[in-house]
Design a protein around this motif. Sequence first.
Motif: not given
Lengths: 253, 316
Positions: B267, B283, B275, B279-281, B292-300, A224-229
């Motif tokens: 979970a 927020i 899974g 693409n997993i996004i 977030f461990k399995v996400a391609d793009y994450g926003i906290v 996974r890319l794990n790209r954080m924004i």
Amino acid sequence: MNILTLVRQVPDAEARVKINAQQVDLEGATLVIDGMDEYGVEEALRLRESGAAVEQIIALAIGPKRNEDALRTALAMGVDRAIHVETEDRFDAVTLSRVVAQIAQTENVSLILVGGQEADWDSQALGAASAERLGWPQLTWTNELNIDGETLTGRHDVDDGNETFRATLPAVVTTQQGLNEPRYPTLPNIMKAKKKELRKDDPATYGLQARVRTVNAEIQTRARLNRMIDGKDPQAAAQQLLELLRSEAKVIA
Amino acid sequence: MILIVAEHTAGKLAKSTLEMVTAARDSGREGPITLLVLGQSVAGVATEAASVADQVLVADLPQLATYNAEVWAAATAQIAQEGEAHTVIIGGSRSGREYAPRVAVKLDAPYLEDATRLSSNGAALQAQRYTYLARVTETVEAEGPVIVVTVKPGSFAPAGAAGVAGDQYDVELTLPAPRVEVTGKSVEKSSRVALTEADVIVTGGRGVGSPENFSRFVEGLADNLGAGVGATRAVVDAGWRPYAEQVGQTGKTVQPKAYIALGVSGAVQHLSGMGKSKNIIAINKDAEAPIFKVADYGIVGDLNEIVPALIEASKR
């Protein structure tokens, strides 16, 4: 009426699964009764408590010695006795349905309860294959169940929604979330469970031969890319995410 | 021959049927690809089926107007025997996985369930499948004069039309009387694209905050993106959303091109259902959330601020 409730022991959902020599290795993993099977154990107890003519509730596990723990839990929840077909060999669900069907017949069972999808095989086959061997109907993915005499009614999920149903015993019911809330065994019941019968059966008597071989097992590690924004500026974050979805992932126009 | 039981709804062939045709072509098993169409008033479905198969067997009968596990199993096993099928392919839908084991028992055949890939290795048919709540990919194999397989929806590309339309034949069946009586049915209709067919899914978890926020954020974003709407078990248990939207071990398994998870913690039971999305996004305001461990793009960050901005930006 006797009820047979199937109990599979599976890794806890949060446990890490290891692979050793291309096979899943459960050594050291936390093992529990399969959550979906637990709904079946609970439902058997509730059917009796609701006044259905339940003579005996029997829990069955097929698997290694450690499966005794899962059976003791079922006994502590309130089932009357347990049968353990102890084997280290790994069998597919359709093969294991032979054991289930034979025990259902010798124990004069008219209702089998089993989880809708076990959390180790990710299989939905055990209930259906057992029903076919016995020549019984089946109700799968059941989230409501009532018994009146020989008549079963309830509700279950189907492809495009849910149905209410009526069927006559004997039958196989597969259980799931929403059916009930399984009870915790109390300490006195845990003590009592130690005195209940846990019969050991020899797998050889059931003539099992695995039809499906496991060639290989791998842990899924999809990169996974794990790209954080940065989310501190919501507008900028939203723009950046949409841009990535358009240009890199190409999932939106 | 390879026998595929066609899945169809509302007079149309389902995408899953085209996926099964690809699975059959990929399997390395020889012989004509035969589609079996079970139902009532299915002439249109049969014609569609003929465009992708070598031959189509049609059972157009009133007893087949609605699906029943015992009836479908009997019909499939009978045709497999009469046609001397060496491979029987059934959809990995809820109903397919309900009657396929019965077919396997009737044919005394090994059963490969919920395959995501198929190949031949000598006499053996090999299938990949997910196990342990989709944390493990196993390769399993079986041999026999006949093997029954179910194919996981979304795992194979839908087959295109073959050059020549296959011939259609009517078949005779001896069917048992259904023993389960359906006394009521509730179809969960949605104006949105079906979860199992959606390219984009927006899913909400408890972090969304309330049923009102779910409508505003999850449905609002989904409508802008032409996406399906999903929910976590916690949200369904809380009564915010119908079970039909639940994604996970006890709900639907999906693998869209993009899975946008809003306020979802992640979970294992939920991950087992989504899974495999391309693409997993994610927020979520909790930076430690497992999603977030399995996400391609994450926003906290705060959904209340980010999702309205996303909805606004996605309008343009």
